[in-house]
Design a protein around this motif. Structure first.
Motif, PDB file in Angstrom:
ATOM      1  N   ASN A  57      42.943  38.437 -41.736  1.00  0.00           N
ATOM      2  CA  ASN A  57      42.594  37.284 -40.893  1.00  0.00           C
ATOM      3  C   ASN A  57      41.281  36.634 -41.309  1.00  0.00           C
ATOM      4  N   PHE A  58      40.462  37.318 -42.097  1.00  0.00           N
ATOM      5  CA  PHE A  58      39.212  36.728 -42.581  1.00  0.00           C
ATOM      6  C   PHE A  58      39.343  36.177 -43.996  1.00  0.00           C
ATOM      7  N   SER A  59      40.447  36.450 -44.674  1.00  0.00           N
ATOM      8  CA  SER A  59      40.574  36.056 -46.082  1.00  0.00           C
ATOM      9  C   SER A  59      40.877  34.577 -46.254  1.00  0.00           C
ATOM     10  N   VAL A  60      41.191  33.867 -45.174  1.00  0.00           N
ATOM     11  CA  VAL A  60      41.519  32.432 -45.275  1.00  0.00           C
ATOM     12  C   VAL A  60      40.573  31.598 -44.424  1.00  0.00           C
ATOM     13  N   SER A  61      39.375  32.120 -44.206  1.00  0.00           N
ATOM     14  CA  SER A  61      38.403  31.409 -43.357  1.00  0.00           C
ATOM     15  C   SER A  61      37.268  30.778 -44.145  1.00  0.00           C
ATOM     16  N   GLY A  62      37.284  30.904 -45.463  1.00  0.00           N
ATOM     17  CA  GLY A  62      36.243  30.317 -46.283  1.00  0.00           C
ATOM     18  C   GLY A  62      35.151  31.312 -46.640  1.00  0.00           C
ATOM     19  N   TYR A  63      34.243  30.874 -47.500  1.00  0.00           N
ATOM     20  CA  TYR A  63      33.208  31.755 -48.027  1.00  0.00           C
ATOM     21  C   TYR A  63      31.893  31.003 -48.185  1.00  0.00           C
ATOM     22  N   ASN A  64      30.810  31.747 -48.133  1.00  0.00           N
ATOM     23  CA  ASN A  64      29.500  31.266 -48.563  1.00  0.00           C
ATOM     24  C   ASN A  64      29.139  31.997 -49.845  1.00  0.00           C
ATOM     25  N   LEU A  65      28.452  31.297 -50.743  1.00  0.00           N
ATOM     26  CA  LEU A  65      28.001  31.900 -51.988  1.00  0.00           C
ATOM     27  C   LEU A  65      26.481  31.805 -52.078  1.00  0.00           C
ATOM     28  N   ILE A  66      25.835  32.897 -52.448  1.00  0.00           N
ATOM     29  CA  ILE A  66      24.388  32.914 -52.664  1.00  0.00           C
ATOM     30  C   ILE A  66      24.132  33.366 -54.095  1.00  0.00           C
ATOM     31  N   LYS A  67      23.361  32.563 -54.818  1.00  0.00           N
ATOM     32  CA  LYS A  67      22.974  32.925 -56.186  1.00  0.00           C
ATOM     33  C   LYS A  67      21.447  32.893 -56.285  1.00  0.00           C
ATOM     34  N   ASP A  68      20.856  34.061 -56.531  1.00  0.00           N
ATOM     35  CA  ASP A  68      19.413  34.114 -56.761  1.00  0.00           C
ATOM     36  C   ASP A  68      19.145  34.974 -57.983  1.00  0.00           C
ATOM     37  N   ALA A  69      17.891  35.272 -58.232  1.00  0.00           N
ATOM     38  CA  ALA A  69      17.531  35.999 -59.443  1.00  0.00           C
ATOM     39  C   ALA A  69      18.132  37.402 -59.483  1.00  0.00           C
ATOM     40  N   SER A  70      18.479  37.959 -58.315  1.00  0.00           N
ATOM     41  CA  SER A  70      19.018  39.322 -58.281  1.00  0.00           C
ATOM     42  C   SER A  70      20.514  39.375 -58.533  1.00  0.00           C
ATOM     43  N   GLY A  71      21.208  38.239 -58.503  1.00  0.00           N
ATOM     44  CA  GLY A  71      22.637  38.256 -58.775  1.00  0.00           C
ATOM     45  C   GLY A  71      23.417  37.249 -57.968  1.00  0.00           C
ATOM     46  N   LEU A  72      24.739  37.413 -57.986  1.00  0.00           N
ATOM     47  CA  LEU A  72      25.669  36.514 -57.288  1.00  0.00           C
ATOM     48  C   LEU A  72      26.307  37.275 -56.124  1.00  0.00           C
ATOM     49  N   TYR A  73      26.308  36.650 -54.950  1.00  0.00           N
ATOM     50  CA  TYR A  73      26.818  37.292 -53.738  1.00  0.00           C
ATOM     51  C   TYR A  73      27.837  36.376 -53.068  1.00  0.00           C
ATOM     52  N   ILE A  74      28.826  36.981 -52.441  1.00  0.00           N
ATOM     53  CA  ILE A  74      29.824  36.224 -51.687  1.00  0.00           C
ATOM     54  C   ILE A  74      29.853  36.755 -50.253  1.00  0.00           C
ATOM     55  N   LEU A  75      29.876  35.829 -49.278  1.00  0.00           N
ATOM     56  CA  LEU A  75      29.823  36.184 -47.860  1.00  0.00           C
ATOM     57  C   LEU A  75      31.026  35.554 -47.162  1.00  0.00           C
ATOM     58  N   PRO A  76      32.084  36.314 -46.875  1.00  0.00           N
ATOM     59  CA  PRO A  76      33.253  35.762 -46.179  1.00  0.00           C
ATOM     60  C   PRO A  76      32.863  35.239 -44.794  1.00  0.00           C
ATOM     61  N   GLN A  77      33.328  34.045 -44.459  1.00  0.00           N
ATOM     62  CA  GLN A  77      32.997  33.430 -43.176  1.00  0.00           C
ATOM     63  C   GLN A  77      33.481  34.296 -42.005  1.00  0.00           C
ATOM     64  N   GLY A  78      32.653  34.354 -40.984  1.00  0.00           N
ATOM     65  CA  GLY A  78      33.031  35.040 -39.751  1.00  0.00           C
ATOM     66  C   GLY A  78      32.840  36.538 -39.758  1.00  0.00           C
TER      67      GLY A  78
END
Length: 479
Positions: A57-78
């Protein structure tokens, strides 16, 4: 071939896919290869990566992406979950780093990183919209709320404009006028803030910058000169200026985003320096180089600044009383001083003195014929779909009837798309039309206006403001 050699070959072949890990989107590979911080925009709900432990139920709610010097991160919405891309073993894989338990409160939020701290702001869920700024605690692996000076509700789908400035460490948003609670009988029971606000992330203090037009924006990237929106505009909040891109660059961006391999909105878009990158999930990404010379100043401000505070606002009541008493004392003292002296009668200029008639005529002529310049190329800014929608609503307005959302969806060809895409396409087109024609009108009233439907208060109906009917008729008739 010996059995041992044959077994070794099978072993290598069998484990090769595992060593490569899951397939990685080219646009995310490009993003990951950059060494520094990048502001990434991902507004689509399609899955970016395969997160096997993420509930469906969370896999189709969108994502936020954060890219900083430490790496690439993905944050599923909700969810509040954080996954980091791990390439330590020579393959792309996403490793969860948080221990978040509570979910469902921050759909349609935004996430970003500043000075190695991850933040999440706003969102909605559980029948409520929030204006909370949350920061991630890398020790407890949980999210903590940040104390703010006031609560301003916001989420992305409510025409939620936002702009992050990593240099000044501020977040600017357009506050939403919808109630934060969806279970109130009377939406007027809640006092809401409207306008453009700026949050000092380090101090937690909100400041109102002014009033902004009720227009939705599709954000593509952050350029060195401002926020790239709606495929053609650049918003410079610091200088309160709105630019449009040159025809050459605008055509390139439109060609990329209208390509069949891209979904709408784009899976991920961002800018590194002055180069825009746009990518889908599996296909190669595209890029467009944008220079300062491609920005054309429209002369249109992004927002109307607040009026400077009056005397009573800038000083307290007690201070004001002291100032008044001091002024009265000085005035009375001056009167007493003058009463003791004989003042000479000042010379009085004759009221019948001649007036320079040439200056008077020049003033009258200037008032009678104010100079007004208009761009002869403004009509060329309207695209064919914008012109069609403008003409459709014009015909209805000429017949003194409103245009429904369903009618607009059919005209722009999105009646079979999802509700989110319908709303975004409507907002983009209507906002684009209003911005372009506003270059001529310079009027606070939008050309395409809206009012709530009498049959469904949750929906709007659109019309052309009567004061702009004559201008719109000239535009659609190409006069």
């Amino acid at each position: 071939m010996s059995k041992k050699t044959y077994f070794l070959v099978l072993l290598i072949i069998g484990y090769e896919p595992f060593s490569l890990g899951q397939a990685m989107s080219p646009i995310l590979k490009k993003l990951s290869s950059h060494k520094g911080t990048v502001l990434v925009y991902s507004q689509h709900q399609q899955s970016l990566v395969d997160l096997s432990d993420l509930p469906p139920n969370f896999s189709v709610s969108g994502y936020n992406l954060i890219k900083d010097a430490s790496g690439l991160y993905i944050l599923p919405q909700g969810t509040g979950r954080i996954y980091k891309m791990d390439t330590s073993q020579g393959r792309y894989q996403w490793r969860r780093i948080d221990s978040t338990y509570f979910t469902g409160y921050n759909f349609n939020s935004i996430a970003f990183g500043i000075d190695s701290v991850f933040y999440s702001f706003g969102g909605n869920g559980f029948w409520n919209t929030n204006g909370t700024l949350r920061h991630y605690n890398f020790l407890s692996k949980q999210w903590d709320a940040t104390l703010l000076s006031e609560n301003i509700y916001w989420h992305r789908l409510a025409d939620g404009f936002f702009m992050l400035d990593t240099a000044t460490k501020t977040l600017s948003i357009k506050a939403i006028s919808a109630p934060s609670s969806e279970v109130l009988k009377n939406s007027n029971a809640e006092t809401l803030k409207e306008g453009l606000y700026q949050l000092n992330i380090k101090t937690g203090d909100w400041t109102k910058m002014g009033n902004v037009r009720d227009t939705a924006h599709y954000i593509l990237a952050t350029l060195p000169w401002g926020l790239l929106v709606d495929n053609y505009g650049v918003m410079d909040l610091a200088q309160n200026r709105y630019f449009i891109l040159s025809n050459k660059v605008r055509t390139k961006i439109t060609a990329i985003l209208s390509n069949n391999r891209y979904v709408y909105p784009a899976i991920a878009s961002f800018a590194i320096d002055s180069v825009l990158y746009v990518g889908s999930q599996f296909d190669p990404y595209d890029s467009v180089v944008i220079s300062r010379a491609d920005l054309i100043d429209t002369g249109i401000p992004i927002y109307t600044p607040l009026k400077p505070p009056g005397l009573l606002d800038s000083i307290g009541a007690e201070s004001f009383l002291v100032v008044v008493l001091g002024f009265l004392s000085s005035f009375l003292g001056l009167l007493l001083y003058k009463a003791k002296k004989v003042q000479p009668i000042p010379a009085v200029e004759s009221l019948s003195a001649p007036i320079d008639s040439s200056k008077a005529v020049a003033v009258l002529e200037a008032e009678k014929h104010p100079i007004s310049f208009r761009s002869t190329r403004i009509l060329e800014l309207l695209e064919e779909r914008e012109r069609s929608l403008l003409e459709f609503i014009f015909k209805h307005s000429a017949d003194e009837r409103l245009t429904s959302i369903d009618e607009i969806n059919k005209v722009i060809g999105v009646q079979n798309r999802s509700v989110e895409i319908q709303k975004r396409m409507r907002s983009d087109l209507i906002g684009s039309i209003n911005k372009k024609i506003n270059i001529i009108t310079r009027d606070k009233k939008p050309v395409l206006d809206k009012q709530r439907s009498e049959f469904d208060k949750r929906s709007f109906e659109y019309f052309i403001h009567p004061s702009h009917m004559e201008l719109v008729e000239k535009i659609i008739r190409k006069k």
